[in-house]
Write a protein that holds these residues in place. Structure first.
Motif, short mmCIF file in Angstrom:
data_model
loop_
_atom_site.label_atom_id
_atom_site.label_comp_id
_atom_site.label_asym_id
_atom_site.label_seq_id
_atom_site.Cartn_x
_atom_site.Cartn_y
_atom_site.Cartn_z
N SER A 161 39.47 26.23 38.61
CA SER A 161 40.31 25.82 39.74
C SER A 161 40.12 26.82 40.88
O SER A 161 39.51 27.88 40.69
CB SER A 161 41.78 25.79 39.31
N PRO A 162 40.67 26.53 42.06
CA PRO A 162 40.56 27.50 43.16
C PRO A 162 41.18 28.85 42.85
O PRO A 162 40.87 29.84 43.51
CB PRO A 162 41.31 26.80 44.30
N MET A 163 42.06 28.93 41.83
CA MET A 163 42.70 30.19 41.46
C MET A 163 41.97 30.94 40.35
O MET A 163 42.30 32.08 40.06
CB MET A 163 44.15 29.94 41.00
N SER A 164 40.97 30.31 39.74
CA SER A 164 40.26 30.94 38.62
C SER A 164 39.64 32.29 38.98
O SER A 164 39.68 33.23 38.18
CB SER A 164 39.19 29.99 38.08
N PRO A 165 39.04 32.45 40.18
CA PRO A 165 38.45 33.75 40.51
C PRO A 165 39.44 34.92 40.43
O PRO A 165 39.04 36.05 40.17
CB PRO A 165 37.94 33.55 41.94
N ILE A 166 40.73 34.63 40.63
CA ILE A 166 41.74 35.69 40.58
C ILE A 166 41.78 36.31 39.18
O ILE A 166 41.87 37.54 39.04
CB ILE A 166 43.12 35.14 40.98
N GLY A 167 41.71 35.47 38.14
CA GLY A 167 41.73 36.01 36.78
C GLY A 167 40.55 36.91 36.51
O GLY A 167 40.69 38.00 35.93
N PHE A 168 39.37 36.50 36.95
CA PHE A 168 38.16 37.28 36.69
C PHE A 168 38.17 38.60 37.48
O PHE A 168 37.75 39.64 36.96
CB PHE A 168 36.91 36.46 37.05
N VAL A 169 38.67 38.57 38.72
CA VAL A 169 38.63 39.80 39.52
C VAL A 169 39.66 40.82 39.03
O VAL A 169 39.39 42.02 39.00
CB VAL A 169 38.81 39.49 41.02
N SER B 139 31.06 46.50 32.80
CA SER B 139 31.65 45.19 32.51
C SER B 139 32.59 44.75 33.63
O SER B 139 32.65 43.57 33.99
CB SER B 139 32.41 45.22 31.18
N GLY B 140 33.32 45.72 34.19
CA GLY B 140 34.24 45.40 35.27
C GLY B 140 33.52 44.90 36.51
O GLY B 140 33.93 43.93 37.14
N TYR B 141 32.42 45.57 36.83
CA TYR B 141 31.62 45.17 38.00
C TYR B 141 31.03 43.79 37.78
O TYR B 141 30.98 42.97 38.72
CB TYR B 141 30.52 46.21 38.22
N ARG B 142 30.62 43.50 36.56
CA ARG B 142 30.09 42.17 36.25
C ARG B 142 31.16 41.10 36.48
O ARG B 142 30.91 40.07 37.11
CB ARG B 142 29.63 42.11 34.79
N SER B 143 32.37 41.34 35.99
CA SER B 143 33.45 40.37 36.14
C SER B 143 33.82 40.16 37.60
O SER B 143 34.10 39.04 38.04
CB SER B 143 34.68 40.85 35.35
N VAL B 144 33.79 41.25 38.37
CA VAL B 144 34.09 41.17 39.80
C VAL B 144 33.04 40.31 40.52
O VAL B 144 33.37 39.48 41.37
CB VAL B 144 34.14 42.60 40.38
N LYS B 145 31.77 40.51 40.18
CA LYS B 145 30.71 39.72 40.82
C LYS B 145 30.81 38.25 40.44
O LYS B 145 30.54 37.37 41.27
CB LYS B 145 29.34 40.30 40.44
#
Length: 337
Positions: free
Chosen positions: A139-147, A161-167
């Motif tokens: 959803s449009p909010m999904s990136p928030i969980g990953f970042v 791993s954190g940098y990967r999730s942010v990207k």
């Protein structure tokens, strides 16, 4: 939504009461209830905003009352992500269930609220967003969980791993839309400055500011600005330049009734003026209330007091505030500032 963007909480309250009164079903009320929780958060009522969001999510079948340790949440989320390639995550189907889409909006809003008042609950909210996104679609909010997950595990020492999730979060914006772009870019940049050259990375906050203003997200526009200014201040930019930057920021925050930012910028302004040698007094009417109710504001308050005491060689005062900072740090968001 216009009332919320303009910081007109009174009009928002009146309009939302009318919509709720005449809505035909609970689902019809969800969008306006979301705006109500946002208004509570922006008017220094974070506990009430969080409580209302949790209640609404429970009505939608998403339980956030269960107790789970941080370690369990992190390990289970890591397993979800390490068993998938970046391409598999990015090519996950789009979420189509309208009720679930609005549920993700409530979860996304909880991320920011809980980082300030209930940080130990953040990993559970993050896990829920990622689980639902992978199971039911992005959803449009999904990136928030990953970042937020990337930010959290980076702080714990796993920058790779954190940098990967942010990207992944930033790439998802191109797949699901830019509705959450301001917040995602803001949190992502605070991870990037530990991996990429800080001068270049900080410029991403300008992109975050622009993306926030495009969607009417004044809060994250201000957050991008103050984080950039904070990093510039710590990096040694001329104090007179920072004084001007903070004065501009103060006017913008005041125009939009953002009391938390007003308190924070006034605390920094107070330090800048003392370092410059100015006798100008800085009063913060909202400070006492927010220091008492918001752990993140308390942490910042203690840090600023310790910093300025140290700079002026008031070592006993500096030691006192450092101890207070450590006492409240565990109950405040361990961000990458």
């Amino acid at each position: 939504r216009c009332a919320l963007t303009n910081g007109d909480i009174v009009s928002l309250k009146l309009l939302s009461e009318q919509v709720i009164a005449y809505a035909r079903s609970y689902e019809d009320k969800l969008n306006v209830l979301y705006l109500v929780t946002c208004s509570l958060a922006f008017s220094s009522k974070l506990p009430e905003s969080i409580e209302k969001s949790i209640e609404i999510l429970a009505n939608l079948g998403i339980d956030l009352q269960e107790w789970r340790s941080t370690e369990v949440c992190v390990q289970e989320t890591m397993t979800l992500l390490t068993t998938r390639t970046d391409d598999e995550i990015l090519n996950t189907r789009q979420m189509t269930d309208p009720t679930m889409i609005i549920a993700l909006k409530f979860l996304g809003k909880l991320e920011l609220g809980m980082t300030q008042t209930k940080p130990r609950s953040v990993p559970l909210v993050t896990q829920k967003i990622i689980e639902l996104s992978l199971a039911k679609g992005m959803s449009p909010m999904s990136p928030i969980g990953f970042v937020y997950f990337g930010s959290f595990i980076s702080k714990r020492g796993d920058l790779s791993s954190g940098y990967r999730s942010v990207k992944v979060a930033l790439s998802l914006l191109d797949k699901v839309g830019k509705e959450s772009a301001g917040e995602v870019i803001c949190i992502a940049t605070q991870v990037k400055i530990f991996v990429e050259p800080i001068q270049a990375a900080l410029e991403h906050h300008n992109d975050g500011y622009t993306a926030s203003m495009v969607t009417g997200d004044v809060f994250n526009a201000l957050l991008n600005t103050i984080l950039k200014n904070t990093c510039k201040y710590v990096a040694g930019v001329k104090l007179q330049t920072m004084r001007e930057e903070y004065e501009k920021f103060f006017r913008l925050a005041k125009e939009n009734n953002q009391s938390i930012f007003l308190v924070h910028v006034k605390q920094v302004q107070r330090d800048v003026l003392r370092l410059i040698g100015s006798d100008e007094e800085v009063t913060i009417p909202e400070e006492e209330k927010l220091v008492a109710s918001n752990n993140s504001v308390l942490k910042t308050f203690c840090f600023r007091k310790a910093y300025i005491s140290f700079m002026f060689r008031s070592y006993d005062d500096a030691k006192e505030y450092v101890l207070k900072f450590y006492d409240c740090r565990e109950n405040a968001w361990a961000n990458l500032m």
